[in-house]
Write a protein that holds these residues in place. Structure first.
Motif, PDB file in Angstrom:
ATOM      1  N   THR A  61       0.843  -1.201   0.000  1.00 10.40           N
ATOM      2  CA  THR A  61       0.000   0.000   0.000  1.00 10.40           C
ATOM      3  C   THR A  61       0.874   1.245   0.000  1.00 10.40           C
ATOM      4  O   THR A  61       0.629   2.206  -0.751  1.00 10.40           O
ATOM      5  CB  THR A  61      -0.914   0.007   1.246  1.00 10.40           C
ATOM      6  N   ARG A  85      -9.993  -7.442   2.519  1.00 11.38           N
ATOM      7  CA  ARG A  85     -10.944  -6.401   2.079  1.00 11.38           C
ATOM      8  C   ARG A  85     -10.175  -5.237   1.443  1.00 11.38           C
ATOM      9  O   ARG A  85     -10.553  -4.736   0.381  1.00 11.38           O
ATOM     10  CB  ARG A  85     -11.766  -5.917   3.271  1.00 11.38           C
ATOM     11  N   THR A  86      -9.106  -4.804   2.120  1.00 12.25           N
ATOM     12  CA  THR A  86      -8.311  -3.706   1.559  1.00 12.25           C
ATOM     13  C   THR A  86      -7.738  -4.106   0.198  1.00 12.25           C
ATOM     14  O   THR A  86      -7.759  -3.322  -0.757  1.00 12.25           O
ATOM     15  CB  THR A  86      -7.175  -3.337   2.539  1.00 12.25           C
ATOM     16  N   ASP A 133      -8.924  -6.280  -1.907  1.00  9.21           N
ATOM     17  CA  ASP A 133     -10.005  -6.325  -2.905  1.00  9.21           C
ATOM     18  C   ASP A 133     -10.422  -4.910  -3.319  1.00  9.21           C
ATOM     19  O   ASP A 133     -10.788  -4.672  -4.469  1.00  9.21           O
ATOM     20  CB  ASP A 133     -11.194  -7.081  -2.304  1.00  9.21           C
ATOM     21  N   THR A 134     -10.336  -3.969  -2.369  1.00 10.14           N
ATOM     22  CA  THR A 134     -10.830  -2.616  -2.637  1.00 10.14           C
ATOM     23  C   THR A 134      -9.821  -1.767  -3.397  1.00 10.14           C
ATOM     24  O   THR A 134     -10.179  -1.079  -4.355  1.00 10.14           O
ATOM     25  CB  THR A 134     -11.178  -1.909  -1.293  1.00 10.14           C
ATOM     26  N   ILE A 135      -8.542  -1.828  -2.995  1.00 13.66           N
ATOM     27  CA  ILE A 135      -7.599  -0.844  -3.572  1.00 13.66           C
ATOM     28  C   ILE A 135      -6.365  -1.430  -4.255  1.00 13.66           C
ATOM     29  O   ILE A 135      -5.632  -0.691  -4.903  1.00 13.66           O
ATOM     30  CB  ILE A 135      -7.123   0.177  -2.503  1.00 13.66           C
ATOM     31  N   GLN A 151      -7.187  -5.379  -9.239  1.00 12.78           N
ATOM     32  CA  GLN A 151      -8.060  -4.444  -9.957  1.00 12.78           C
ATOM     33  C   GLN A 151      -8.862  -5.186 -11.031  1.00 12.78           C
ATOM     34  O   GLN A 151     -10.050  -4.957 -11.206  1.00 12.78           O
ATOM     35  CB  GLN A 151      -7.206  -3.361 -10.602  1.00 12.78           C
ATOM     36  N   LYS A 206     -10.731  -8.135 -11.619  1.00 13.80           N
ATOM     37  CA  LYS A 206     -11.343  -9.071 -10.671  1.00 13.80           C
ATOM     38  C   LYS A 206     -11.202 -10.531 -11.116  1.00 13.80           C
ATOM     39  O   LYS A 206     -11.407 -11.446 -10.317  1.00 13.80           O
ATOM     40  CB  LYS A 206     -12.817  -8.717 -10.437  1.00 13.80           C
ATOM     41  N   GLN A 235     -17.839 -11.596   4.687  1.00  8.14           N
ATOM     42  CA  GLN A 235     -18.581 -10.385   4.327  1.00  8.14           C
ATOM     43  C   GLN A 235     -20.058 -10.511   4.686  1.00  8.14           C
ATOM     44  O   GLN A 235     -20.716  -9.524   5.029  1.00  8.14           O
ATOM     45  CB  GLN A 235     -18.430 -10.159   2.820  1.00  8.14           C
ATOM     46  N   ASP A 283     -16.473   2.676   8.676  1.00  8.67           N
ATOM     47  CA  ASP A 283     -16.591   3.639   7.574  1.00  8.67           C
ATOM     48  C   ASP A 283     -17.004   5.019   8.087  1.00  8.67           C
ATOM     49  O   ASP A 283     -16.832   6.016   7.387  1.00  8.67           O
ATOM     50  CB  ASP A 283     -17.554   3.106   6.499  1.00  8.67           C
TER      51      ASP A 283
END
Ligand SMILES: N[C@@H](CCC(=O)N[C@@H](CS)C(=O)NCC(=O)O)C(=O)O
Length: 250
Positions: free
Chosen positions: A113, A169-170, A172-174, A179, A181, A198, A211
């Motif tokens: 990251t 989760r992070t 999968d998200t960023i 990217q 999928k 989830q 959030d």
């Protein structure tokens, strides 16, 4: 009542997931790491490594603070008697996977990251490749494990799962690595476990609560100038190694 000092990051989400799974009352308090609040003496007194999250137990006569997310998960497991196996060998297995999360998944995913988001363009490529390779390897380790086990440490969902799930989760998200999928097709067991996590009501409550800190983080990042980002990243005039060298040669 418990309190979590933190931001909208995966290491903080671990504690919120655990509090929800255990059914504890809690509140969240935002720490502005871009303004350097993690270096305030009062914060360092409860978190000497200048990191969030910190868990504070307000149930006793005096507040008790726990730093390091895995230590906080263990504290909550022991306080609740939940999310940790009673059997000695199953408990040991849970510790192995919990420690794999803290020793490998957290640091490698975190550095990936860092290089993707904060590295100067000229220094970015090697770091991105190095940590992307490690992230992919760790995805493989987890996928292999989850092909043979319903959850990370065994049949039951427990603290190794809540430690690991936020970083997936992070990812999968960023993460650029995921990217596209279709890359998930390489990790079907990990995907099955991630989706099951989830769907848990405790996960949905925890993610919604966490959030709530996102707008604080976005505002904090917006206020941060170049020097503040350098302090967050430990570089420029905040480069700890350079400051040691300067002190030694002075
Ligand atoms: N090993 C620590 C890692 C915590 C960590 O890296 N926290 C980050 C946010 S997710 C942080 O506080 N960064 C601010 C800083 O490094 O100054 C844990 O699991 O609690």
């Amino acid at each position: 009542m418990f309190e979590v000092l933190g931001m909208s990051s995966p290491n903080v989400l671990k504690l919120v997931l655990m509090l929800e799974e255990c059914g504890f009352d809690y509140r969240l308090r935002h720490v502005d790491v871009f303004a350097g609040q993690q270096f305030d003496p009062a914060f360092l007194a409860i978190s000497p490594n200048n990191k969030v999250p910190v868990l504070i137990d307000h149930r006793g006569a005096a507040p008790f603070a726990v730093f390091e997310s895995a230590a906080a998960l263990l504290y909550l497991a022991e306080a609740s008697g939940r999310m940790i196996p009673a059997d000695v060998q199953q408990r040991s297995r849970a510790m192995s996977w919990l420690m794999l999360q803290t020793a490998s998944i957290g640091p490698m995913f975190g550095q990936y990251t860092h290089f993707c988001r904060y590295a100067p363009e000229a220094d970015r490529a090697y770091g991105v490749r190095r940590y992307e390779s490690e992230v992919a390897r760790l995805f493989g380790v987890l996928d292999k494990r989850l092909a043979e086990s319903a959850n990370v440490a065994g049949d039951e969902y427990g603290l190794a799962d809540v430690a690991t799930w936020p970083w997936i989760r992070t990812a999968d998200t960023i993460f650029p690595l995921l990217q596209d999928k279709s890359a998930w097709q390489r990790f079907p067991a990990l995907r099955r476990w991630f989706d099951a996590g989830q769907g848990r009501p405790a996960t949905q409550r925890a993610v919604a609560a966490l959030d709530g800190l996102l707008s604080d983080d976005i505002a904090a990042f917006g206020r941060a100038d170049g020097d503040a980002i350098d302090r967050f990243c430990g570089r420029g005039r905040h480069d700890h190694a350079a400051n040691i060298t300067a002190a030694t040669t002075a």
